[in-house]
Design a protein around this motif. Structure first.
Motif, short mmCIF file in Angstrom:
data_model
loop_
_atom_site.label_atom_id
_atom_site.label_comp_id
_atom_site.label_asym_id
_atom_site.label_seq_id
_atom_site.Cartn_x
_atom_site.Cartn_y
_atom_site.Cartn_z
N LEU A 178 0.80 -1.30 0.01
CA LEU A 178 0.12 -0.02 -0.02
C LEU A 178 0.86 1.16 0.14
N GLU A 179 2.23 1.22 0.63
CA GLU A 179 2.83 2.36 0.64
C GLU A 179 3.21 2.85 -0.70
N GLU A 180 3.27 2.09 -1.60
CA GLU A 180 3.59 2.44 -2.93
C GLU A 180 2.93 3.66 -3.28
N GLU A 181 1.47 3.80 -3.04
CA GLU A 181 0.74 4.88 -3.39
C GLU A 181 1.09 6.01 -3.93
N GLU A 189 6.72 11.17 -0.66
CA GLU A 189 5.87 10.57 0.38
C GLU A 189 5.74 11.88 1.42
N TYR A 190 4.26 11.58 1.97
CA TYR A 190 4.05 12.68 3.17
C TYR A 190 4.88 12.18 4.28
N PRO A 191 5.04 12.85 5.44
CA PRO A 191 5.70 12.67 6.46
C PRO A 191 4.78 11.43 7.49
N HIS A 192 5.78 10.80 7.93
CA HIS A 192 5.27 9.63 8.71
C HIS A 192 5.51 9.82 10.29
N TYR A 193 4.87 9.32 11.17
CA TYR A 193 5.16 9.59 12.62
C TYR A 193 4.65 8.28 13.32
N THR A 194 5.23 7.86 14.35
CA THR A 194 4.90 6.76 15.22
C THR A 194 5.08 7.34 16.66
N ARG A 195 4.73 6.46 17.65
CA ARG A 195 4.59 6.65 19.03
C ARG A 195 6.22 7.04 19.51
N PRO A 196 6.13 8.07 20.34
CA PRO A 196 5.33 8.54 21.29
C PRO A 196 4.52 9.93 20.46
N LEU A 209 -4.23 11.90 15.08
CA LEU A 209 -4.69 11.47 16.15
C LEU A 209 -6.18 11.48 16.01
N SER A 210 -6.80 12.02 15.27
CA SER A 210 -8.30 12.25 15.20
C SER A 210 -9.21 11.28 14.89
N GLY A 211 -8.70 10.18 14.19
CA GLY A 211 -9.34 9.00 13.66
C GLY A 211 -10.28 9.38 12.40
N HIS A 212 -10.14 10.52 11.83
CA HIS A 212 -10.87 10.97 10.74
C HIS A 212 -10.20 10.34 9.61
N HIS A 213 -10.45 9.30 9.01
CA HIS A 213 -9.73 8.63 7.94
C HIS A 213 -9.60 9.57 6.65
N GLU A 214 -10.94 9.90 6.33
CA GLU A 214 -11.06 10.93 5.14
C GLU A 214 -9.92 12.08 5.19
N LYS A 215 -10.15 12.63 6.58
CA LYS A 215 -9.37 14.01 6.70
C LYS A 215 -7.99 13.63 6.70
N ILE A 216 -7.40 12.60 7.32
CA ILE A 216 -6.20 12.04 7.08
C ILE A 216 -5.53 11.77 5.77
N LYS A 217 -6.51 11.24 5.14
CA LYS A 217 -6.01 11.07 3.85
C LYS A 217 -5.82 12.10 2.92
N TRP A 219 -5.22 15.10 4.32
CA TRP A 219 -3.97 15.85 4.98
C TRP A 219 -2.76 15.31 4.25
N ARG A 220 -2.70 13.97 4.03
CA ARG A 220 -1.52 13.36 3.73
C ARG A 220 -1.27 13.75 2.18
N LEU A 221 -2.17 13.95 1.55
CA LEU A 221 -2.20 13.95 0.02
C LEU A 221 -1.78 15.50 -0.09
N ARG A 222 -2.13 16.47 0.72
CA ARG A 222 -1.78 17.80 0.58
C ARG A 222 -0.09 17.88 1.15
N GLN A 223 0.24 17.28 2.04
CA GLN A 223 1.45 17.12 2.69
C GLN A 223 2.52 16.73 1.42
N ALA A 224 1.92 15.54 0.77
CA ALA A 224 2.90 15.12 -0.60
C ALA A 224 2.85 15.95 -1.43
N GLU A 225 1.84 16.63 -1.80
CA GLU A 225 2.05 17.79 -3.05
C GLU A 225 2.91 18.86 -2.47
N GLU A 226 2.72 19.20 -1.30
CA GLU A 226 3.54 20.51 -0.65
C GLU A 226 5.09 20.07 -0.65
#
Ligand code: 4HQ
Length: 248
Positions: A178-181, A189-196, A209-217, A219-226
């Motif tokens: 999936l990471e290929e996308e 690639e958009y930036p990645h984060y893990t704990r903490p 951390l919001s759990g809003h999958h559509e919004k996260i998607k 946001w990630r596209l926007r980050q990748a574009e930027e």
């Protein structure tokens, strides 16, 4: 009991003066596991084995003078003939490639094309490289890893094979696939984060951390574009062009 016809696994044939450099990193991690499973095949041929004189000479001084040595066309031709033997018998082998800074720079499009084929033959040069005539005679496709000079083609061949093998079905886990996308779409690639969630006073972007999958998607596209716009204007221009073509 029935047997299912299995397609021939993707097959890399490497021609090198340093066969001990293989499989190298390709024997590790996912590529290595896949190699053990037979999901792809690696055949390494020692070019020196095709030298005919008693000293097993593979190189000679350049006509016209100058520094370094040139790999002899007759020896490389004999090695290529052996590698291309299956092709003579009607078995597909894929393109014969010479790793060289003079070549087309390797990109994901070429990697995908190679992964879709039966395999490839990779010629690794040392010294100043191959005699030009053996490149011409075999119509070798020249491929470069980038605009820098390696001491030999072997690390470039390993990088190329690594990039191809990870696209072979079954080689990567579902997550990695999936990471290929992002890059597949021509974006970085958009930036990645893990704990903490907070590390040394640096919080993770709240949206993640919001759990809003559509919004996260989104946001990630926007980050990748930027990040693409900022760091790789060439990729950004190509992305915009493609976007304009596929829908106005
Ligand atoms: N070399 N991408 C010179 C490279 C290279 C590259 C390999 C050095 C061939 C003769 N290969 N030899 N860049 O620098 O693929």
């Amino acid at each position: 009991m029935t047997t299912t016809a299995r397609p021939r696994p993707w097959h890399a044939q490497v021609l090198t003066l340093f066969p001990e450099m293989f499989p190298g990193t390709l024997g590790h991690s996912l590529a290595g596991k896949a190699l053990e499973r037979g999901d792809w095949r690696l055949e390494v041929m020692d070019i020196r084995g095709f030298a005919k004189d008693k000293h097993r000479t593979v190189d000679d001084t350049p006509f016209g003078g100058g520094p370094g040595m040139v790999m002899r066309p007759d020896v490389v031709d004999a090695a290529l003939a052996a590698a291309l033997q299956p092709a003579e018998n009607g078995e597909p082998v894929g393109p014969a490639i010479y790793l060289s800074p003079r070549g087309r720079v390797l990109d994901q499009d070429l990697v995908q094309d190679l992964a879709a084929g039966p395999g490839c033959v990779l010629v690794c040069g040392r010294y100043e490289g191959l005699d030009e005539r053996v490149i011409e005679a075999h119509g070798l496709m020249e491929v470069s890893l980038g605009d820098f000079v390696l001491s030999g083609g072997e690390p470039a061949a390993i990088a190329l094979i690594d990039a191809v093998v990870r696209l072979i079905p079954g080689v990567m886990g579902a997550a990695e696939t999936l990471e290929e996308e992002s890059f597949e779409r021509g974006l970085l690639e958009y930036p990645h984060y893990t704990r903490p969630a907070d590390w040394q006073g640096r919080p993770v972007p709240e949206i993640l951390l919001s759990g809003h999958h559509e919004k996260i998607k989104a946001w990630r596209l926007r980050q990748a574009e930027e990040v693409t716009k900022l760091r790789r204007p060439d990729l950004w221009a190509a992305y915009q062009k493609r976007r304009a073509e596929t829908q106005g």
